[in-house]
Write a protein that holds these residues in place. Structure first.
Motif, PDB file in Angstrom:
ATOM      1  N   LEU A 273     -37.243 -23.058   3.799  1.00 38.88           N
ATOM      2  CA  LEU A 273     -35.985 -22.954   4.544  1.00 38.88           C
ATOM      3  C   LEU A 273     -35.420 -21.546   4.467  1.00 38.88           C
TER       4      LEU A 273
ATOM      5  N   ARG B 105     -37.347 -19.185   6.825  1.00 37.09           N
ATOM      6  CA  ARG B 105     -36.925 -19.266   8.228  1.00 37.09           C
ATOM      7  C   ARG B 105     -35.580 -18.586   8.438  1.00 37.09           C
ATOM      8  N   GLN B 106     -34.678 -18.756   7.471  1.00 37.61           N
ATOM      9  CA  GLN B 106     -33.373 -18.095   7.598  1.00 37.61           C
ATOM     10  C   GLN B 106     -33.528 -16.572   7.569  1.00 37.61           C
TER      11      GLN B 106
END
Length: 634
Positions: free
Chosen positions: A92, A95-96
């Motif tokens: 996560l 992706r950020q």
């Protein structure tokens, strides 16, 4: 010929097997350990990460074991759950970070426009850049001209460019795989180590007991179990609390309008493990994005307010509620540990500085030979209260003595504070004076400091008693007359200070007190005599002489002897106490071993039932008590 038998093997004890015996050996061992930590980073970092992760997962394993799950299954489920959470958060965050990198050009444009607005509004940036350029031109104008050879200037060198050939598929695969193989191999080693540490926890504990060394197996096992349990709870609580803090920051940043709030929430939770500088690392990213996404300044202000309030609440409210007073580390130790572990292991060491230092403090708390670790790194006071009192008094620091007394009197009455801190400090000073280790100037400074403290204590109030306690009976009016109680100091070096302290305790209760000697029979004799002695100061013959002299001058007056000793008479009587008890066989004499007992005996002698201490000090006599010979007032 007598039969020869082999000598029996010595019994195998639990003495220290891995702890050096002398200070020099400990220093050599410390240098060796530091060298091993520095050069064995690649081997030790996975091991340390596995141990800390095992501490975090140990409560989870215990929870699964309570539902009758086999140990191996509980360990595997706990490790797999932790790996899933870690890899999920990592994906996560990746992706950020990718989204943030894609939006950087637009953020740069917004920041450039905001800087242009500052230039047009004030022009101070233009003036600053112009000044810098002027300085640069001035320095360049003073440079030597180009060298001339045979009347012609030297030609500049011709630029040369080097082009590498395009990589082959195998080289491309190697360049991609090499950066990934290292972290993957480390992660795999950490996972395997965590599984084995959790599976063989008891065996590792027994080996640590053997290395740490203790002759009492039961106490050593209890200490190890207590340390492991406390560390597990601490690390699990800190990890959970930092995760909740990161989620809160992410939600707040999303509400404010900061892009990629999950990324900055993760950074905020991770940087909570980093002492002091972690908050600055955390706030730098959201502050820059606040400048980039908002043409105004409101977003920036909201971000600063968010981090300021949240960090204050976490440090001053939430963490003390969860961990107690603190993590057990002094602020200086936290800074030193962060510097040391960062020097050893880089960014990983900075993240692990506080957990590793907490482990060292716990180790020093339970292993006698490593107690210096707790003294150097822990937040417990290095000196006992009476030692601190003695040190401050020797230095003549009356302000520090008053501050210590103010802290102690918040939760205990005056008599308890003097019995627990001030009189034991005088006992230390008396021991040094008897052995000739206390210089005259130091003794004078101590006397002045303690006398000033006694004067300051007249303004202090005892703590308010709990609701429901029986109100205190007032002292009869006849005992309020100045000189109703005569406190006679002994001839020890600090007996006069003890007499003044007892006089202050009695005066706070409501007695009229006179401190001093008996030079003549007064017109109105006192109602009670209190002989004040510190064990080890006056001799037993001197104590008996002072008591007999007071009885001759004041016949028929009841007497109390305060023979203060460090143990308060809990174990056995001292020399003075035995002599005074023998003296009390010929005439009535009540013996007190501390100020609280002397106060109770005085209250009993006045015909008043014992009661809790007053919440406010009673008025003192008009004439302040003096040290030395002073006749009782008529």
């Amino acid at each position: 010929m007598p039969e020869t038998r082999p000598a029996p093997a010595p019994p195998r004890g639990l003495s220290a097997a891995g702890t050096p015996a002398s200070g020099l050996q400990m220093l050599q061992g410390a240098l060796l350990v530091i060298a091993v930590l520095y050069f064995g980073q690649d081997l030790l970092v996975p091991l340390v990460l596995a141990v800390l992760l095992a501490f975090v997962l140990a409560p989870v394993v215990r929870l699964l074991r309570r539902v009758r799950m086999p140990r191996s299954m509980a360990v595997v489920i706990s490790v797999l759950l932790a790996c899933a959470i870690i890899f999920g958060i990592g994906g996560l965050m990746g992706r950020q970070a990718t989204m943030l990198a894609e939006n950087l050009p637009s953020y740069q444009t917004t920041i450039r426009e905001k800087l242009s607005g500052l230039q047009s509004a004030g022009g101070w940036i233009d003036r600053l850049s112009g000044a810098v350029q002027a300085v640069g031109h001035g320095m360049g104008s003073r440079e030597d001209p180009a060298p001339v050879v045979s009347g012609d200037p030297v030609r500049p060198p011709m630029p040369v460019e080097i082009h590498t050939p395009d990589p082959t598929p195998i080289e491309m695969l190697r360049r991609v795989a090499e950066p990934l193989l290292g972290p993957l191999a480390t992660a795999g080693i950490v996972v395997i180590l965590v599984i084995f540490i959790l599976l063989y926890r008891e065996d590792l504990r027994d080996r640590l007991i053997r290395l740490a060394g203790a002759r009492d197996l039961h106490r050593t096992m209890a200490a190890m179990d207590d340390a492991a349990y406390r560390l597990s709870r601490f690390f699990l609580a800190q990890t959970g609390m930092n995760a909740l803090f990161g989620l809160f920051i992410a939600a707040a940043l999303w509400a404010i309008g900061i892009p990629n709030p999950l990324l900055w929430g993760f950074v905020a939770g991770l940087m909570r493990f980093v002492p002091f500088i972690g908050v600055f690392i955390t706030v730098s990213g959201p502050v820059l994005l606040a400048l980039a996404v908002d043409p105004g300044w409101a977003t920036l202000i909201w971000v600063l307010v968010l981090f300021g309030i949240s960090e204050m609440l976490m440090g001053q409210v939430v963490e003390p509620m969860v961990f107690g007073h603190s993590t057990g580390l002094s602020p200086i130790a936290v800074i030193a540990a962060a510097t040391f572990w960062t020097w050893l292991w880089g960014p990983v060491g900075l993240l692990l500085a506080v957990p590793l230092t907490v482990c060292l403090v716990v180790l020093g708390r339970h292993v006698d030979r490593l107690e210096f670790l707790e003294v150097m790194l822990g937040d417990r006071p290095p000196l006992d209260p009476e030692e601190t009192f003695y040190q401050r008094a020797l230095a003549g620091d009356s302000n520090a003595l008053a501050e210590q007394a103010e802290r102690c009197l918040k939760d205990k009455p005056l008599a308890d504070y003097l019995d627990a801190v001030a009189l034991p400090a005088l006992r230390l000073a008396q021991a040094d004076a008897v052995h000739g280790a206390l210089r005259p100037e130091r003794r004078d400074a101590l006397l002045r400091s303690v006398e000033l403290l006694i004067e300051d204590l007249e303004e202090e109030e005892d703590p308010v008693p709990p609701d429901g306690e029986t109100p205190q009976e007032p002292i009869p009016a006849a005992w309020h007359v100045p000189g109703a109680v005569l406190c006679l100091p002994g001839r020890g070096p600090f007996d006069a200070l003890a007499a003044n302290m007892l006089g202050q305790v009695l005066a706070r209760r409501g007695f009229g007190v006179q401190v001093g000697g008996v030079s003549a029979v007064p017109g109105a004799p006192p109602r009670l005599i209190c002989l004040c002695l510190l064990e080890g100061g006056s001799s037993s013959a001197t104590a008996r002489y002072l008591l007999r002299r007071a009885r001759r001058r004041l016949p028929g007056v009841p007497a109390i002897a305060l023979a203060w000793s460090p143990d308060g008479g809990g174990e056995s009587d001292g020399v003075l106490a035995k002599a005074l008890r023998a003296e009390g066989e010929s005439a009535p004499l009540q013996l007190a071993m501390n100020l609280a007992e002397a106060l109770d005996l005085a209250v009993e002698a006045s015909g008043t039932a014992p009661a809790p201490v007053l919440t406010a000090p009673a008025p003192r006599p008009e004439a302040p008590p003096s040290i030395g010979v002073a006749p009782a007032p008529a």
